[in-house]
Design a protein around this motif. Structure first.
Motif, PDB file in Angstrom:
ATOM      1  N   PRO A 149     -48.327  17.279   1.285  1.00 44.47           N
ATOM      2  CA  PRO A 149     -49.300  16.182   1.195  1.00 44.47           C
ATOM      3  C   PRO A 149     -50.642  16.660   0.622  1.00 44.47           C
ATOM      4  CG  PRO A 149     -48.848  16.757   3.489  1.00 44.47           C
ATOM      5  CD  PRO A 149     -47.937  17.571   2.646  1.00 44.47           C
ATOM      6  N   LEU A 150     -51.417  15.723   0.141  1.00 47.26           N
ATOM      7  CA  LEU A 150     -52.684  16.031  -0.526  1.00 47.26           C
ATOM      8  C   LEU A 150     -53.650  16.776   0.397  1.00 47.26           C
ATOM      9  CD1 LEU A 150     -54.432  15.772  -3.040  1.00 47.26           C
ATOM     10  CD2 LEU A 150     -55.237  13.593  -2.146  1.00 47.26           C
ATOM     11  N   TRP A 151     -53.734  16.356   1.649  1.00 49.19           N
ATOM     12  CA  TRP A 151     -54.660  17.027   2.570  1.00 49.19           C
ATOM     13  C   TRP A 151     -54.289  18.491   2.757  1.00 49.19           C
ATOM     14  CZ3 TRP A 151     -53.171  19.414   7.023  1.00 49.19           C
ATOM     15  CH2 TRP A 151     -51.916  19.090   7.533  1.00 49.19           C
ATOM     16  N   LYS A 152     -52.992  18.775   2.764  1.00 47.74           N
ATOM     17  CA  LYS A 152     -52.558  20.162   2.927  1.00 47.74           C
ATOM     18  C   LYS A 152     -52.811  20.965   1.654  1.00 47.74           C
ATOM     19  CE  LYS A 152     -49.122  22.364   5.677  1.00 47.74           C
ATOM     20  NZ  LYS A 152     -47.846  22.248   6.346  1.00 47.74           N
ATOM     21  N   GLN A 153     -52.663  20.333   0.505  1.00 47.22           N
ATOM     22  CA  GLN A 153     -52.985  21.009  -0.755  1.00 47.22           C
ATOM     23  C   GLN A 153     -54.466  21.369  -0.803  1.00 47.22           C
ATOM     24  OE1 GLN A 153     -51.620  18.874  -4.215  1.00 47.22           O
ATOM     25  NE2 GLN A 153     -49.589  18.555  -3.339  1.00 47.22           N
ATOM     26  N   LEU A 154     -55.328  20.450  -0.341  1.00 45.90           N
ATOM     27  CA  LEU A 154     -56.763  20.726  -0.291  1.00 45.90           C
ATOM     28  C   LEU A 154     -57.071  21.847   0.704  1.00 45.90           C
ATOM     29  CD1 LEU A 154     -58.150  17.093  -0.448  1.00 45.90           C
ATOM     30  CD2 LEU A 154     -58.160  18.817  -2.270  1.00 45.90           C
ATOM     31  N   TRP A 195     -58.822  25.454  -0.117  1.00 48.42           N
ATOM     32  CA  TRP A 195     -59.941  26.012   0.625  1.00 48.42           C
ATOM     33  C   TRP A 195     -59.605  27.403   1.167  1.00 48.42           C
ATOM     34  CZ3 TRP A 195     -60.717  26.942   5.966  1.00 48.42           C
ATOM     35  CH2 TRP A 195     -62.039  27.244   6.305  1.00 48.42           C
ATOM     36  N   LYS A 196     -58.379  27.592   1.646  1.00 43.39           N
ATOM     37  CA  LYS A 196     -57.955  28.888   2.178  1.00 43.39           C
ATOM     38  C   LYS A 196     -57.797  29.940   1.082  1.00 43.39           C
ATOM     39  CE  LYS A 196     -56.912  29.533   6.222  1.00 43.39           C
ATOM     40  NZ  LYS A 196     -57.733  30.190   7.205  1.00 43.39           N
ATOM     41  N   SER A 197     -57.735  29.515  -0.169  1.00 52.25           N
ATOM     42  CA  SER A 197     -57.577  30.478  -1.255  1.00 52.25           C
ATOM     43  C   SER A 197     -58.920  31.033  -1.746  1.00 52.25           C
ATOM     44  CB  SER A 197     -56.836  29.846  -2.427  1.00 52.25           C
ATOM     45  OG  SER A 197     -57.619  28.847  -3.025  1.00 52.25           O
ATOM     46  N   LEU A 198     -60.027  30.433  -1.317  1.00 52.36           N
ATOM     47  CA  LEU A 198     -61.350  30.904  -1.734  1.00 52.36           C
ATOM     48  C   LEU A 198     -61.620  32.292  -1.148  1.00 52.36           C
ATOM     49  CD1 LEU A 198     -63.408  27.632  -1.262  1.00 52.36           C
ATOM     50  CD2 LEU A 198     -62.491  28.569  -3.393  1.00 52.36           C
ATOM     51  N   ARG A 199     -61.956  33.229  -2.013  1.00 50.66           N
ATOM     52  CA  ARG A 199     -62.197  34.601  -1.570  1.00 50.66           C
ATOM     53  C   ARG A 199     -63.673  34.903  -1.364  1.00 50.66           C
ATOM     54  NH1 ARG A 199     -57.569  38.051  -2.217  1.00 50.66           N
ATOM     55  NH2 ARG A 199     -55.882  36.822  -3.046  1.00 50.66           N
ATOM     56  N   THR A 200     -64.534  33.937  -1.605  1.00 48.67           N
ATOM     57  CA  THR A 200     -65.969  34.164  -1.481  1.00 48.67           C
ATOM     58  C   THR A 200     -66.494  33.868  -0.083  1.00 48.67           C
ATOM     59  OG1 THR A 200     -66.355  31.922  -2.289  1.00 48.67           O
ATOM     60  CG2 THR A 200     -66.394  33.696  -3.915  1.00 48.67           C
ATOM     61  N   ILE A 201     -65.674  33.350   0.786  1.00 49.12           N
ATOM     62  CA  ILE A 201     -66.113  33.005   2.137  1.00 49.12           C
ATOM     63  C   ILE A 201     -66.157  34.295   2.972  1.00 49.12           C
ATOM     64  CG2 ILE A 201     -65.536  31.718   4.221  1.00 49.12           C
ATOM     65  CD1 ILE A 201     -64.364  29.584   2.390  1.00 49.12           C
ATOM     66  N   PRO A 202     -67.295  34.590   3.580  1.00 46.24           N
ATOM     67  CA  PRO A 202     -67.400  35.842   4.334  1.00 46.24           C
ATOM     68  C   PRO A 202     -66.541  35.843   5.593  1.00 46.24           C
ATOM     69  CG  PRO A 202     -69.422  34.554   4.503  1.00 46.24           C
ATOM     70  CD  PRO A 202     -68.518  33.832   3.566  1.00 46.24           C
ATOM     71  N   LEU A 203     -66.125  37.017   5.982  1.00 47.38           N
ATOM     72  CA  LEU A 203     -65.339  37.297   7.188  1.00 47.38           C
ATOM     73  C   LEU A 203     -63.915  36.733   7.147  1.00 47.38           C
ATOM     74  CD1 LEU A 203     -68.088  36.682   9.873  1.00 47.38           C
ATOM     75  CD2 LEU A 203     -67.396  38.856   8.866  1.00 47.38           C
ATOM     76  N   ARG A 204     -63.512  36.186   6.044  1.00 47.40           N
ATOM     77  CA  ARG A 204     -62.138  35.705   5.930  1.00 47.40           C
ATOM     78  C   ARG A 204     -61.249  36.882   5.554  1.00 47.40           C
ATOM     79  NH1 ARG A 204     -60.796  30.482   2.584  1.00 47.40           N
ATOM     80  NH2 ARG A 204     -61.676  29.599   4.444  1.00 47.40           N
TER      81      ARG A 204
END
Length: 140
Positions: A9-14, A18-27
Motif C-alpha cells: 500500500p501507498l502508506w507503506k511505500q512512503l 522514509w526508512k531509506s533516508l541515510r541522513t537521519i542521525p542515530l538511525r
C-alpha cells in the motif's frame, strides 16, 4: 510497478522511503528495496566504524513457519546483493525484465518439447507404417 503497487500500500511505500533516508542521525537500519513479491531488503550497522561494511538482511513478505530454505524464493539479483557479490541493489525494472526473460525462455522450452514430441510421434507412425507394409508383404 503495478504489481508492487497492488502488493504494497501507498502508506507503506512512503514509510519505506522514509526508512531509506541515510541522513537521519542515530538511525542504524536502512531500507534498501523490495522485490516483485514484496520481500524487503535492509542494511544495518552494528557499529559505525570506518571500514566495517554494513550487514544485509532479508525480510519475507509473509513469514512462514517450517520453511527449510527461504533463499530459494529470493531473486538471483537480490541474493547476489545479500552475499556482497553485487555492489548496488537491483532496480524493480531489472527484476521485471528478468522475470519476462525467464517467461520467454520457459515458453521456448515448452515449444521445443512439443516439437520433439511431434517428431517422436512421426517416427513412431513411420515405423508402424513400415511394419504394416512388411506384414502385408509376408501375408502375400
Amino acid at each position: 510497478m503495478d504489481q508492487i503497487n497492488k502488493l504494497i500500500p501507498l502508506w507503506k511505500q512512503l514509510y519505506y522511503k522514509w526508512k531509506s533516508l541515510r541522513t537521519i542521525p542515530l538511525r542504524k537500519k536502512f531500507f534498501v528495496g523490495y522485490d516483485l513479491t514484496g520481500n524487503t531488503y535492509w542494511e544495518f550497522f552494528v557499529e559505525r566504524k570506518k571500514g566495517i561494511r554494513p550487514r544485509r538482511l532479508y525480510q519475507p513478505y509473509k513469514p512462514q513457519e517450517f520453511i527449510v530454505d527461504y533463499y530459494e524464493n529470493i531473486p538471483v539479483q537480490w541474493l547476489q546483493w545479500l552475499r556482497y557479490t553485487r555492489l548496488r541493489p537491483p532496480s524493480l525494472e531489472e527484476l521485471v525484465e528478468d522475470k519476462m526473460r525467464i517467461e520467454r525462455i520457459q515458453q521456448l522450452a515448452q515449444l521445443k518439447d512439443q516439437q520433439l514430441h511431434y517428431k517422436e510421434l512421426q517416427k513412431d507412425e513411420a515405423i508402424g507404417r513400415s511394419m504394416e507394409k512388411a506384414l502385408r508383404n509376408i501375408k502375400k
